[in-house]
Design a protein around this motif. Structure first.
Motif, PDB file in Angstrom:
ATOM      1  N   PRO A  16       0.960  -1.274  -0.117  1.00 54.18           N
ATOM      2  CA  PRO A  16      -0.137  -0.008  -0.038  1.00 54.18           C
ATOM      3  C   PRO A  16       0.894   1.329  -0.072  1.00 54.18           C
ATOM      4  CG  PRO A  16      -0.132  -1.021   2.156  1.00 54.18           C
ATOM      5  CD  PRO A  16       0.716  -1.899   1.277  1.00 54.18           C
ATOM      6  N   GLU A  17       0.147   2.292  -0.675  1.00 55.95           N
ATOM      7  CA  GLU A  17       1.156   3.561  -0.539  1.00 55.95           C
ATOM      8  C   GLU A  17       1.638   4.055   0.510  1.00 55.95           C
ATOM      9  OE1 GLU A  17      -0.679   7.404  -1.554  1.00 55.95           O
ATOM     10  OE2 GLU A  17      -2.597   6.583  -1.627  1.00 55.95           O
ATOM     11  N   GLU A  18       0.895   3.977   1.600  1.00 56.18           N
ATOM     12  CA  GLU A  18       1.430   4.482   2.965  1.00 56.18           C
ATOM     13  C   GLU A  18       2.735   3.796   3.446  1.00 56.18           C
ATOM     14  OE1 GLU A  18      -1.701   3.002   2.560  1.00 56.18           O
ATOM     15  OE2 GLU A  18      -2.943   4.831   2.585  1.00 56.18           O
ATOM     16  N   HIS A  19       2.902   2.650   3.066  1.00 51.85           N
ATOM     17  CA  HIS A  19       4.060   2.097   3.423  1.00 51.85           C
ATOM     18  C   HIS A  19       5.550   2.950   2.830  1.00 51.85           C
ATOM     19  CE1 HIS A  19       7.435  -1.042   3.717  1.00 51.85           C
ATOM     20  NE2 HIS A  19       6.948  -1.393   4.721  1.00 51.85           N
ATOM     21  N   LEU A  20       5.363   3.306   1.590  1.00 49.49           N
ATOM     22  CA  LEU A  20       6.352   4.286   1.125  1.00 49.49           C
ATOM     23  C   LEU A  20       6.687   5.583   1.963  1.00 49.49           C
ATOM     24  CD1 LEU A  20       8.359   4.719  -1.085  1.00 49.49           C
ATOM     25  CD2 LEU A  20       6.421   5.987  -2.577  1.00 49.49           C
ATOM     26  N   TYR A  21       5.703   6.164   2.522  1.00 44.81           N
ATOM     27  CA  TYR A  21       5.679   7.369   3.174  1.00 44.81           C
ATOM     28  C   TYR A  21       6.141   7.021   4.525  1.00 44.81           C
ATOM     29  CZ  TYR A  21       2.461   8.997  -0.513  1.00 44.81           C
ATOM     30  OH  TYR A  21       1.772   9.275  -1.779  1.00 44.81           O
ATOM     31  N   VAL A  22       5.813   6.107   5.200  1.00 45.57           N
ATOM     32  CA  VAL A  22       6.263   5.735   6.502  1.00 45.57           C
ATOM     33  C   VAL A  22       7.529   5.500   6.524  1.00 45.57           C
ATOM     34  CG1 VAL A  22       6.015   4.140   8.550  1.00 45.57           C
ATOM     35  CG2 VAL A  22       3.836   5.184   7.338  1.00 45.57           C
ATOM     36  N   HIS A  23       8.019   4.655   5.591  1.00 43.61           N
ATOM     37  CA  HIS A  23       9.510   4.017   5.529  1.00 43.61           C
ATOM     38  C   HIS A  23      10.167   4.871   4.305  1.00 43.61           C
ATOM     39  CE1 HIS A  23       8.477   0.802   8.371  1.00 43.61           C
ATOM     40  NE2 HIS A  23       7.178   0.809   7.443  1.00 43.61           N
ATOM     41  N   HIS A  24      10.154   6.132   4.157  1.00 38.94           N
ATOM     42  CA  HIS A  24      10.773   6.816   3.086  1.00 38.94           C
ATOM     43  C   HIS A  24      12.063   6.532   3.107  1.00 38.94           C
ATOM     44  CE1 HIS A  24      12.759  10.432   1.672  1.00 38.94           C
ATOM     45  NE2 HIS A  24      11.726  10.561   0.659  1.00 38.94           N
ATOM     46  N   ASP A  25      12.906   6.568   4.353  1.00 43.23           N
ATOM     47  CA  ASP A  25      14.157   6.829   4.296  1.00 43.23           C
ATOM     48  C   ASP A  25      14.823   5.282   3.914  1.00 43.23           C
ATOM     49  OD1 ASP A  25      14.314   9.163   5.139  1.00 43.23           O
ATOM     50  OD2 ASP A  25      14.905   8.807   7.135  1.00 43.23           O
ATOM     51  N   PHE A  26      14.015   3.995   4.191  1.00 36.90           N
ATOM     52  CA  PHE A  26      14.462   2.679   3.848  1.00 36.90           C
ATOM     53  C   PHE A  26      14.277   2.852   2.283  1.00 36.90           C
ATOM     54  CE2 PHE A  26      12.478  -1.383   2.488  1.00 36.90           C
ATOM     55  CZ  PHE A  26      13.368  -2.158   2.985  1.00 36.90           C
ATOM     56  N   TYR A  27      13.355   3.171   1.667  1.00 40.77           N
ATOM     57  CA  TYR A  27      13.357   3.283   0.060  1.00 40.77           C
ATOM     58  C   TYR A  27      14.273   4.042  -0.567  1.00 40.77           C
ATOM     59  CZ  TYR A  27       8.677   0.929   0.257  1.00 40.77           C
ATOM     60  OH  TYR A  27       7.451  -0.121   0.238  1.00 40.77           O
ATOM     61  N   LYS A  28      14.545   5.185  -0.157  1.00 43.11           N
ATOM     62  CA  LYS A  28      15.750   5.884  -0.356  1.00 43.11           C
ATOM     63  C   LYS A  28      17.066   5.127  -0.389  1.00 43.11           C
ATOM     64  CE  LYS A  28      17.945  10.388   0.179  1.00 43.11           C
ATOM     65  NZ  LYS A  28      18.154  11.598   1.016  1.00 43.11           N
ATOM     66  N   LYS A  29      17.037   4.654   0.439  1.00 48.49           N
ATOM     67  CA  LYS A  29      18.486   3.564   0.917  1.00 48.49           C
ATOM     68  C   LYS A  29      18.546   2.585  -0.204  1.00 48.49           C
ATOM     69  CE  LYS A  29      21.346   1.556   4.375  1.00 48.49           C
ATOM     70  NZ  LYS A  29      21.783   0.422   3.550  1.00 48.49           N
ATOM     71  N   VAL A  30      17.448   1.999  -0.520  1.00 48.32           N
ATOM     72  CA  VAL A  30      17.320   0.860  -1.442  1.00 48.32           C
ATOM     73  C   VAL A  30      17.848   1.357  -2.678  1.00 48.32           C
ATOM     74  CG1 VAL A  30      15.700  -0.402  -2.692  1.00 48.32           C
ATOM     75  CG2 VAL A  30      15.465  -0.697  -0.243  1.00 48.32           C
ATOM     76  N   LEU A  31      17.531   2.658  -3.346  1.00 59.64           N
ATOM     77  CA  LEU A  31      17.900   3.226  -4.482  1.00 59.64           C
ATOM     78  C   LEU A  31      19.496   3.369  -4.464  1.00 59.64           C
ATOM     79  CD1 LEU A  31      15.016   5.716  -5.581  1.00 59.64           C
ATOM     80  CD2 LEU A  31      15.454   3.195  -6.150  1.00 59.64           C
ATOM     81  N   LEU A  32      19.760   3.873  -3.308  1.00 57.03           N
ATOM     82  CA  LEU A  32      21.202   4.106  -3.347  1.00 57.03           C
ATOM     83  C   LEU A  32      22.093   2.888  -3.015  1.00 57.03           C
ATOM     84  CD1 LEU A  32      20.907   7.001  -0.491  1.00 57.03           C
ATOM     85  CD2 LEU A  32      21.867   7.316  -3.130  1.00 57.03           C
ATOM     86  N   ASP A  33      21.618   1.800  -2.639  1.00 63.32           N
ATOM     87  CA  ASP A  33      22.406   0.751  -2.473  1.00 63.32           C
ATOM     88  C   ASP A  33      22.345  -0.349  -3.724  1.00 63.32           C
ATOM     89  OD1 ASP A  33      23.071   1.480   0.077  1.00 63.32           O
ATOM     90  OD2 ASP A  33      21.634  -0.082   0.998  1.00 63.32           O
ATOM     91  N   HIS A  34      21.348  -0.206  -4.439  1.00 65.24           N
ATOM     92  CA  HIS A  34      21.153  -0.993  -5.554  1.00 65.24           C
ATOM     93  C   HIS A  34      21.087  -0.436  -7.172  1.00 65.24           C
ATOM     94  CE1 HIS A  34      20.667  -4.288  -2.591  1.00 65.24           C
ATOM     95  NE2 HIS A  34      19.850  -3.435  -2.058  1.00 65.24           N
ATOM     96  N   THR A  35      21.587   0.820  -7.024  1.00 67.26           N
ATOM     97  CA  THR A  35      21.473   1.565  -8.559  1.00 67.26           C
ATOM     98  C   THR A  35      23.049   2.052  -8.745  1.00 67.26           C
ATOM     99  OG1 THR A  35      20.531   3.483  -7.769  1.00 67.26           O
ATOM    100  CG2 THR A  35      19.055   1.651  -8.476  1.00 67.26           C
ATOM    101  N   LYS A  36      23.332   2.206  -9.978  1.00 66.96           N
ATOM    102  CA  LYS A  36      24.357   2.867 -10.335  1.00 66.96           C
ATOM    103  C   LYS A  36      24.253   3.589 -11.399  1.00 66.96           C
ATOM    104  CE  LYS A  36      28.481   1.368  -9.049  1.00 66.96           C
ATOM    105  NZ  LYS A  36      29.913   0.875  -8.651  1.00 66.96           N
TER     106      LYS A  36
END
Length: 478
Positions: A165-185
């Motif tokens: 659900p969309e709320e999960h993205l807002y509540v765990h915003h920093d986690f999602y941001k870290k996922v992008l930083l860790d797994h993309t180049k």
């Protein structure tokens, strides 16, 4: 005008034509010399170009201007081998014409004069490029045009919709941001060290054994597998909204967390494009205004080589997205409801009015009846999941995005960073990387673009970007 500005202003084709140069290959040689910035002022170069045109024999041994002299003295000989274009202006369908710059229209006019051209269409996101305009669709008979495909072969969109659900993205915003930083180049030339690389079946593709040129690209392909390019390429989390349930996808009405990626075939595709464009220009000599549309017959060795290499680059681009999506899906620990992928900058064998043709879509999305596609807006504006209507006049195509409203240079010079920050804040977007050349204000209004192609696609769902990562090194690969 300030003298310093005048000295730095680059000489262009119109300046040379005013001196008496004709629109032929000699003009092209003059422009190549001018690009080298040889230490002369603008006025000194004007004098040199005038002298070469007036008295070419005096520059026969000149290291700088000798190629121009050779072109001037052999114009008639070169012309004997130049392929003749069709006469008159050939009709083609234009969508959203009021939003399309004259340069793109002129390029499409020229493309339609090719002897191999069968049909064409211009999408509402179209703007000027090299050869075929970006947003141009061209059907040819048994011929493929490297610059009709584009430099970033097989560039594509890929969308994963998660059962989150969309709320999960807002509540765990920093986690999602870290996922992008860790797994993309990101960025042209960037890739992974040997211990970071992943394996994929595409690396065993038979086309890597086509010839020595393609074979030597394999290690570069492995290095960059799972990475993203520069320019307008991105990996982003956002909210996917289905206002109605979609039975074909098996997704119920609602709002979901989704991952959207845009990138292409990286260094592999760019190197293939450069090599075969040069080869096409050798075997297919066209008039000056059409030289970037040089083509190769699919019944020739050169044409078959490029066709295999192009398809390899397309498969490789798809593999890059697959690697990115699998890495991120694993990091999220989420269930994927659906994955949709479509590509542009490619050529397909298709039937058009019962005839097999080669359809070039340079920055255009396949939109045959029932075919799914993704049309993004910008880092802060909506994108759309669409289903094609198979419109024949558009050669079963649609736009590949909003399309640029202004050049990268103009965007950097004229757009204010504060305006970008304010827009991102208003739309709740976190941006990682990118520059002012990718600001939403540099793009056309996506809603106007979509309105101009209502006959081409049905909108299934919308996508709102929330955490966006792009290259931050200024590289360009789009």
């Amino acid at each position: 005008m300030n003298n310093r500005i005048m000295e730095n202003k680059r000489i262009n084709g119109n300046d040379l034509i005013a001196l008496g140069y004709k629109e032929n290959f000699a003009l092209g040689e003059a422009l190549k010399i001018n690009k080298k910035r040889l230490g002369f002022t603008r006025e000194q170069m004007i004098v040199k170009f005038t002298e070469v045109l007036t008295n070419p024999d005096a520059y026969l041994e000149d290291a700088i201007f000798q190629p121009l002299v050779a072109a001037l003295l052999n114009v008639d000989e070169v012309a004997k081998n130049v392929i003749t274009l069709k006469e008159g202006k050939q009709a083609y369908k234009i969508y959203g014409k009021e939003q399309i710059e004259d340069g793109a229209l002129l390029q499409m006019d020229v493309a339609m004069k090719l002897p191999v051209a069968v049909a064409g269409a211009l999408m509402p996101d179209a703007h000027q490029g090299y050869g075929l305009p970006i947003g141009g669709v061209l059907a040819t008979t048994n011929a493929v045009i490297p610059y009709g495909v584009g430099v970033d072969i097989g560039c594509r969109m890929a969308l994963s919709i998660f059962d989150v659900p969309e709320e999960h993205l807002y509540v765990h915003h920093d986690f999602y941001k870290k996922v992008l930083l860790d797994h993309t180049k990101f960025g042209a030339g960037h890739g992974y060290l040997k211990h970071e690389r992943v394996d994929h079946a595409v690396l065993e593709h038979h086309a890597f054994e086509t010839n020595d040129f393609v074979r030597q690209l394999k290690d570069k392909a492995w290095t960059q597998l799972g990475s993203s390019g520069g320019g307008n390429h991105f990996v982003e989390f956002g909210i996917m909204e289905f206002k109605e349930s979609d039975m074909a996808l098996g997704i119920e009405k609602g709002r979901y967390v989704a991952l959207l990626t845009h990138s292409g075939s990286r260094g592999l595709g760019a190197t293939i494009a450069d090599h075969y464009t040069k080869l096409a220009k050798k075997v297919c000599q066209l008039p000056y205004e059409a030289q970037n549309l040089a083509y190769m017959g699919l019944d020739t060795a050169e044409g078959q080589e490029y066709w295999l290499a192009m398809n390899l680059a397309g498969d490789y681009a798809s593999a890059c997205h697959e690697v990115i999506h699998e890495k991120i899906k694993t990091a999220l620990g989420a269930e994927r409801l659906a994955m949709v992928e479509n590509h542009h900058n490619f050529a397909w064998k298709e039937l058009w009015k019962g005839e097999e043709v080669i359809v070039h879509r340079k920055g255009a999305t396949p939109a045959a009846k029932g075919v799914l596609g993704i049309i993004p807006g910008s880092m802060a504006t909506a994108g759309f999941l669409v289903r094609g209507k198979g419109e024949e006049a558009a050669i079963q195509s649609a736009s590949h995005g909003a399309g640029r409203l202004m050049s990268r240079t103009k965007a950097i010079k004229t757009l204010a960073p504060d305006a970008l920050k304010s827009m991102l804040l208003d739309h709740g977007v976190t941006l990682i990387g990118a520059g002012m050349d990718e600001a939403p204000m540099a793009y056309k209004n996506i809603h106007e673009v979509m309105a101009a192609q209502e006959d081409l696609v049905d909108v299934i769902a919308s996508f709102s970007p929330k955490i966006v990562r792009m290259a931050d090194d200024g590289s360009r690969e789009d």
